[in-house]
Design an enzyme around this catalytic site. Structure first.
Site, PDB file in Angstrom:
ATOM      1  N   GLU A 213       0.833  -1.209   0.000  1.00  0.00           N
ATOM      2  CA  GLU A 213       0.000   0.000   0.000  1.00  0.00           C
ATOM      3  C   GLU A 213       0.865   1.254   0.000  1.00  0.00           C
ATOM      4  OE1 GLU A 213      -0.408  -2.620   1.922  1.00  0.00           O
ATOM      5  OE2 GLU A 213      -2.529  -3.060   2.273  1.00  0.00           O
ATOM      6  N   GLU A 357      -4.216  -6.201  17.079  1.00  0.00           N
ATOM      7  CA  GLU A 357      -3.076  -6.827  16.400  1.00  0.00           C
ATOM      8  C   GLU A 357      -2.160  -7.452  17.454  1.00  0.00           C
ATOM      9  OE1 GLU A 357      -1.505  -5.484  12.278  1.00  0.00           O
ATOM     10  OE2 GLU A 357      -0.070  -4.661  13.699  1.00  0.00           O
ATOM     11  N   LYS A 508      -1.840 -10.715   2.625  1.00  0.00           N
ATOM     12  CA  LYS A 508      -0.941  -9.928   1.768  1.00  0.00           C
ATOM     13  C   LYS A 508      -0.390 -10.808   0.644  1.00  0.00           C
ATOM     14  CE  LYS A 508       1.009  -7.097   5.513  1.00  0.00           C
ATOM     15  NZ  LYS A 508       2.244  -6.761   6.213  1.00  0.00           N
TER      16      LYS A 508
HETATM   17  O1  F6P Z   1      -0.604  -4.927   9.140  1.00  0.00           O
HETATM   18  C1  F6P Z   1       0.628  -5.514   9.377  1.00  0.00           C
HETATM   19  C2  F6P Z   1       1.704  -4.492   9.568  1.00  0.00           C
HETATM   20  O2  F6P Z   1       2.906  -5.188   9.557  1.00  0.00           O
HETATM   21  C3  F6P Z   1       1.551  -3.671  10.846  1.00  0.00           C
HETATM   22  O3  F6P Z   1       1.986  -4.334  11.961  1.00  0.00           O
HETATM   23  C4  F6P Z   1       2.336  -2.468  10.499  1.00  0.00           C
HETATM   24  O4  F6P Z   1       2.082  -1.424  11.386  1.00  0.00           O
HETATM   25  C5  F6P Z   1       1.857  -2.230   9.096  1.00  0.00           C
HETATM   26  O5  F6P Z   1       1.738  -3.518   8.531  1.00  0.00           O
HETATM   27  C6  F6P Z   1       2.733  -1.353   8.245  1.00  0.00           C
HETATM   28  O6  F6P Z   1       4.012  -1.888   8.111  1.00  0.00           O
HETATM   29  P1  F6P Z   1       5.220  -1.003   7.607  1.00  0.00           P
HETATM   30  O7  F6P Z   1       5.433   0.091   8.597  1.00  0.00           O
HETATM   31  O8  F6P Z   1       6.388  -1.938   7.531  1.00  0.00           O
HETATM   32  O9  F6P Z   1       4.861  -0.447   6.260  1.00  0.00           O
END
Ligand code: F6P
Length: 544
Positions: A213, A357, A508
């Site tokens: 994302e 979470e 994912k």
């Molecule tokens: O949703 C899973 C997760 O790993 C969260 O724990 C984390 O805050 C989020 O995705 C974003 O991850 P990143 O900061 O590595 O983009």
């Protein structure tokens, strides 16, 4: 700790109390002890916590403390604060508390003084935010930065957006922060369509710098910037309009952001605990480094309390134990968060990641499945809006929903009389929830007999009230740390790992597998017949 806490006699004692509790009503508990309200409260930092309207007796509280002893809560707290690798499944320390240690503290972990590292980054963040706030740092065309767009998701979004909203009264009005998280392109579009690229700074926040994302949004944002600046804008322009927050310098560089413009943190900071790290950069730009420091000070006050206070007076531990009581022993499924503070309108969303979470786990640290409830559903909205939406179900529905009411004595504005009216709702609701209204009381009002049952409020709905003098950076930091340590306490009793999140990984992986089927790049079978039919339907509607 190979023994399961759920096999202990402390656990059985609580099960015994729970069986008897169906017959106990808060009205009786208050009648039996006129000093209950004056007695069952606690103070941590500036937070006054009234827990007298909870479904507990002194015996239950004693039994919960005994359970905490049995689960080794004190040792686990010590282990976390000292940097032991308590996140066993990822072999990591859990040291978000080190992010708020004062400059003169020392904490050596794996041979490294982490306090020095933390303050080196805080100083760089401070210098950078000073330059943005003063207008010394400009965009590629020399324009002052007036909008900061934070691109991140999960912990790299929810903390900053919640804190920015919470502390808006302390923000520099010349700089607006906006937040993009969703890979739905509508989010990026809606956030940027009315902005001037020349005065926009993007803060790309991702612990891993590998999140689909965030990288997709950041790539699109870069295209938007370069198209908007026009001419021969290139890498120099990107350097003036993009900074990164990450633990992964290599990926930041390969994305095209100069690591000179990167603010680091460490693998011992979990995403959902990362707001007080460089992840809070947009908040620091908004409120300035001094007030950001006051927020860290607030966190530290509660950290020190959690680390040193005896269990019987340890407020975050108490809140965690109450939640275990409701969730595991009384069967509650959810927990409402009801801030009577409009500025905290994203607080429940933030807490959803922090708590769910963390504690949405069904396997203990030793790999065995749990045979009790863990991880309740957190949800909520600010009062009084919630009163006119879902409170009815809490008041007269069939579910046990413990609720936290959070309020502030002094408002962040001058509309003082209205604040009193607002806060009268805050106090009235917990009273109505606890004590309700009996059939005799309803009848005495001359209500027709057939309507009486509908107007009876059974009461006995548990609430905790948290009240602080004012919503400031310091009290805000205290509040967040309170909930962090509450979450840790619950995970400790349940003997689960509150610091990993393997469950979100599978979705994912599957999204990446399915993406080419949606675009038509691949005609591979989608796997199960439901997903195949859905994708076929989608492709037809997209003309593919
Ligand atoms: O949703 C899973 C997760 O790993 C969260 O724990 C984390 O805050 C989020 O995705 C974003 O991850 P990143 O900061 O590595 O983009």
């Amino acid at each position: 700790m190979s023994e399961h806490v759920s096999d202990s006699h402390e656990w059985q004692t609580l099960q015994g109390h729970a069986e008897k509790f169906a017959a106990v009503h808060l009205r009786e508990l208050f009648d039996a002890d006129p000093r209950r309200g004056a007695r069952l409260n606690a103070q941590v930092g500036d937070l006054y916590v009234d827990y007298s309207k909870n479904l507990v007796t002194d015996e239950v509280l004693t039994a919960l403390h005994a359970l905490a002893e049995r689960a080794g809560l004190g040792e686990r707290i010590g282990a976390m604060f000292s940097g032991a690798h308590i996140n066993a499944t990822e072999d990591r320390a859990v040291l978000h508390t080190a992010l708020r240690l004062p400059r003169d503290a020392t904490l050596v972990v794996d041979g490294q003084d982490v306090v020095a590292d933390v303050h080196e980054v805080l100083d760089r963040m401070g210098a950078f935010s000073d330059r943005i706030r003063s207008g010394e740092w400009t965009g590629a065309t020399g324009k002052r930065i007036t909008t900061v767009v934070n691109i991140g998701i999960g912990g790299s979004d929810l903390g900053p957006v919640m804190a920015y909203e919470a502390l808006k009264a302390y923000a520099d009005p010349r700089i607006e922060c906006r937040f993009v998280s969703n890979i739905d392109p509508t989010d990026l579009h809606a956030t940027t369509h009315d902005l001037d690229p020349a005065s926009t700074l993007f803060v790309v926040v991702s612990k891993t710098f590998g999140t689909q994302e965030t990288l997709t949004n950041a790539t699109e944002a870069r295209n938007w910037l370069l198209a908007g600046l026009g001419g021969d804008a290139g890498a120099d322009a990107v350097a003036k309009h993009f900074v990164a927050v990450s633990t992964n310098a290599e990926r930041v560089a390969s994305f095209g952001i100069d690591t000179e413009n990167m603010f680091g943190f460490w693998d011992w900071v979990g995403g959902r605990y990362s707001l007080p790290s460089a992840v809070g950069l947009s908040v620091m730009i908004a409120i300035g480094k001094e007030q950001f420091g006051q927020m860290l000070g607030g966190y530290h006050t509660v950290d020190e309390h959690f680390r040193t206070a005896p269990l019987e007076r340890n407020v975050p531990a108490l809140l965690g134990l109450l939640n275990v009581w409701y969730d595991t022993f009384l069967g509650a499924q959810s927990h409402a968060i009801l801030p009577y503070a409009q500025y905290l309108h994203r607080f429940a969303a933030y807490l959803q990641q922090l708590t769910m979470e963390s504690n949405g786990k069904s396997v203990r640290l030793d790999g065995t499945p749990v045979d009790y409830q863990t991880g309740e559903v957190f949800w909520g909205e600010p009062g009084t809006n919630g009163q006119h939406a879902f409170y009815q179900l809490i008041h007269q529905g069939t579910k046990l929903i413990p609720a936290d009411f959070i309020g502030f004595s002094e408002p962040n504005h001058d509309i003082a009389t209205m604040h009193d009216l607002f806060m009268s709702n805050f106090f009235a609701q917990t009273r109505a929830l606890a004590f309700g209204r009996t059939a005799e009381q309803v009848e005495a009002e001359g209500v027709p007999a057939a309507t009486v049952p509908h107007k009876v409020m059974q009461g006995n709905h548990p609430t905790t009230t948290i009240i602080a003098p004012k919503l400031t950076p310091a009290t805000f930091g205290q509040l967040v740390a309170l909930y962090e340590h509450m979450t840790f306490t619950q995970g400790t009793i349940w003997q689960i790992n509150s610091f990993d999140q393997w469950g979100v990984e599978l979705g994912k992986v599957m999204a990446n597998q399915l993406a080419p089927l949606l675009t038509g790049e691949s005609d591979e079978p989608a796997g199960d017949s439901s997903t195949a039919a859905l994708i076929e339907h989608y492709r037809r509607q997209r003309g593919r």
